[in-house]
Design a protein around this motif. Structure first.
Motif, mmCIF file in Angstrom:
data_model
loop_
_atom_site.group_PDB
_atom_site.id
_atom_site.type_symbol
_atom_site.label_atom_id
_atom_site.label_comp_id
_atom_site.label_asym_id
_atom_site.label_seq_id
_atom_site.Cartn_x
_atom_site.Cartn_y
_atom_site.Cartn_z
ATOM 1 N N ARG A 278 0.836 -1.214 0.000
ATOM 2 C CA ARG A 278 0.000 0.000 0.000
ATOM 3 C C ARG A 278 0.865 1.255 0.000
ATOM 4 N NH1 ARG A 278 -1.922 -2.735 4.516
ATOM 5 N NH2 ARG A 278 -3.723 -4.077 4.152
ATOM 6 N N VAL A 289 -4.776 5.293 -0.069
ATOM 7 C CA VAL A 289 -5.637 4.125 -0.239
ATOM 8 C C VAL A 289 -6.817 4.278 0.711
ATOM 9 C CG1 VAL A 289 -5.789 1.619 -0.034
ATOM 10 C CG2 VAL A 289 -3.691 2.673 -0.919
ATOM 11 N N GLU A 292 -10.003 -1.286 0.176
ATOM 12 C CA GLU A 292 -9.378 -2.407 -0.518
ATOM 13 C C GLU A 292 -10.368 -3.566 -0.545
ATOM 14 O OE1 GLU A 292 -6.866 -4.421 3.122
ATOM 15 O OE2 GLU A 292 -5.879 -2.971 1.806
ATOM 16 N N ARG A 294 -10.420 -7.875 -1.242
ATOM 17 C CA ARG A 294 -9.689 -9.119 -1.472
ATOM 18 C C ARG A 294 -10.607 -10.124 -2.159
ATOM 19 N NH1 ARG A 294 -7.761 -7.753 3.776
ATOM 20 N NH2 ARG A 294 -5.499 -7.451 3.795
ATOM 21 N N LEU A 452 -7.746 -0.482 -3.575
ATOM 22 C CA LEU A 452 -6.741 -1.499 -3.873
ATOM 23 C C LEU A 452 -7.426 -2.860 -3.983
ATOM 24 C CD1 LEU A 452 -3.705 -1.591 -4.303
ATOM 25 C CD2 LEU A 452 -3.435 -2.191 -1.904
ATOM 26 N N PRO A 455 -4.978 -6.979 -2.470
ATOM 27 C CA PRO A 455 -3.758 -6.576 -1.774
ATOM 28 C C PRO A 455 -3.070 -7.778 -1.141
ATOM 29 C CG PRO A 455 -5.653 -6.089 -0.411
ATOM 30 C CD PRO A 455 -6.196 -6.629 -1.712
#
Length: 508
Positions: A278, A289, A292, A294, A452, A455
């Motif tokens: 990051r 950021v 995020e 996943r 993001l 990550p």
């Protein structure tokens, strides 16, 4: 008294960032895991398809005349080298009555010095019986050659001592003759010469006796060497276990493949220079950021993982919807390496905003990811970039575009006056992230933040950029709008040092 407040970060970029390298190698685990698995399979296949040839082993006890307790192994190494000569190979082939050349036979055996006096001979053959016969012939040839060399050495040494003794005897005979030629009645000077002759005779007798003893010892030492050099372990065939060989080769292949994969992944990560952490992505893009996401692999998508992923996606949608509501200008989502994921995020955000009023999604993606996405009845309309100008002002506009290589940068301003970058970690290089930041700044499109995608799960770095000590660079437009309303837009950074008054009078 003064206190200093620095507005710039004091941290310096290290020349070699080990944390970033480890994260990049970990992201390429498919590569080095595949190479490790390939090495495992190749090692097992080699053990099955290329089994070792039949072999035999024997051990020979070698005695040397120069054996010493503190010998460093020079003598046994010499024996190993002598075993690999054409003379011994030729004698072994003669005993086997084989037409094979000694040079070819030397490739089928090797010697190993186990101790200072123990030699192991490993031989391969066409079958177990052939390998055992070759090992026996080779061991016998080596023992015979060693005994012959020791006997020749002892004989040559004894002959040299006897020759030296004979010369001493001849000299003694001359001394005795001179003593016999002297008359008993002689002057004092002649008596002194006679005494020296007698002393010389005594010395010669002593040396002759010494040479006789040394020659006898040289002859006596040879039988000890001959009896000591022998085969102590009869030739026998070596049994090979296929499961054991397969496991051993597979383990070696696994280790070599893993090392090779890690090396290739590390070199590729350094050469590619694609930020993963990051901290690096935020620094290269010049934006913090803000969220995020996943993705969950399908093969690991259990019920609790799906619930967790759904909750994370809802939080992301809520965050982006709140950000879009607080912006006076249209907002766009610009992707880098995650076009399909950005399309799904844009649809989720548009559904959340549709409860407050009509929403239109402007599709500026180069591919059909958004147009071909699954939409439910009542979802916001999706228009292409060419029809963006026809959207009514009362409708909230949400643009979706790309900042991948080949992007038409001047068209991004029609997607939205502000943007949120949706970036996949490890996709773009550091140079391209700098290019994206410069192009957006050149188009005067403020970056609200970075979302993001995928990550690193072990990334503990901070993805927030700080302006000064206490101001995080999140949502440039909101801060600038508030400052414009108050008429307090800052044009310079805080001073580096603030004077603290020492007395009440100075403070007044």
């Amino acid at each position: 008294m003064t206190t200093s407040e620095t507005s710039e970060s004091s941290t310096t970029t290290p020349l070699f960032d080990l944390q970033a390298l480890v994260a990049a190698v970990r992201r390429r685990r498919r590569l080095w895991c595949s190479l490790a698995l390939l090495g495992l399979l190749v090692g097992a296949a080699v053990a099955v398809l290329l089994p070792p040839p039949p072999s035999a082993v024997t051990k020979v006890l070698v005695t040397h005349e120069e054996d010493q307790p503190n010998d460093t192994g020079t003598l046994i190494r010499t024996d190993v080298e002598l075993l690999g000569t054409t003379r011994i190979a030729g004698k072994a082939l003669q005993s086997l009555k084989s037409p094979e050349k000694p040079e070819d036979f030397m490739r089928d055996y090797r010697g190993t010095g186990l101790t200072n006096n123990l030699l192991q001979i490993d031989v391969t053959g066409d079958s177990d019986a052939d390998a055992v016969a070759r090992a026996k012939a080779l061991a016998d040839a080596f023992v015979d050659d060693h005994v012959r060399r020791m006997r020749e050495t002892a004989k040559a040494k004894s002959k040299a001592l006897i020759d030296q003794r004979d010369r001493m005897r001849d000299e003694l005979a001359e001394v005795n003759k001179e003593i016999g030629d002297r008359s008993p009645e002689s002057d004092p000077k002649s008596s002194a010469s006679v005494e020296s002759l007698f002393a010389r005779r005594a010395e010669l007798n002593s040396r002759i006796a010494d040479f006789d003893q040394r020659a006898a010892e040289a002859r006596t030492g040879t039988p000890q060497i001959v009896a000591g050099t022998q085969i102590v372990d009869a030739p026998r065939a070596v049994r090979h276990s296929l499961p054991k060989a397969a496991v051993t080769n597979a383990a070696i292949g696994l280790l070599l493949g893993l090392v090779l994969g890690l090396a290739v992944a590390a070199v590729g990560a350094v050469v590619a220079g694609r930020p993963v952490l990051r901290r690096e992505i935020a620094a290269h893009l010049g934006a913090s950021v803000i969220a995020e996401l996943r993705p969950v692999p399908r093969w690991r998508a259990g019920p609790w993982r799906r619930r967790r992923s759904r909750a994370a996606r809802e939080r992301l949608t809520t965050t982006l919807a709140r950000t879009v509501r607080g912006c006076a200008e249209p907002v766009s989502l610009l992707e880098l390496g995650c076009a399909r994921g950005t399309s799904v995020i844009a649809l989720d955000v548009a559904r959340a905003l549709a409860a407050e009023g009509p929403v239109v999604i402007v599709d500026g993606l180069p591919g059909p990811q958004l147009a071909d996405s699954r939409r439910k009845p009542g979802d916001p309309a999706v228009v292409s970039g060419e029809r963006a100008a026809a959207v009514e002002r009362r409708e909230r506009r949400l643009g979706v575009g790309s900042v991948a290589p080949g992007t038409a940068w001047t068209d991004l301003q029609y997607l939205g006056g502000q943007t949120v970058l949706v970036v996949r970690a490890g996709h773009g290089s550091a140079g391209w992230l700098h290019t994206v930041a410069r192009q957006l700044a050149d188009q005067r499109i403020p970056v609200i933040g970075v979302v993001l995608i995928d990550p690193d799960p072990r990334d503990r770095t901070d993805g927030t950029l700080w302006d000064g000590l206490h101001i995080a660079l999140r949502g440039h437009s909101e801060r600038f709008a508030r400052q414009n309303e108050m008429g307090q837009l800052r044009t310079e950074r805080p001073s580096r040092a603030v004077r603290v008054p020492d007395t009440d009078q100075e403070a007044r």
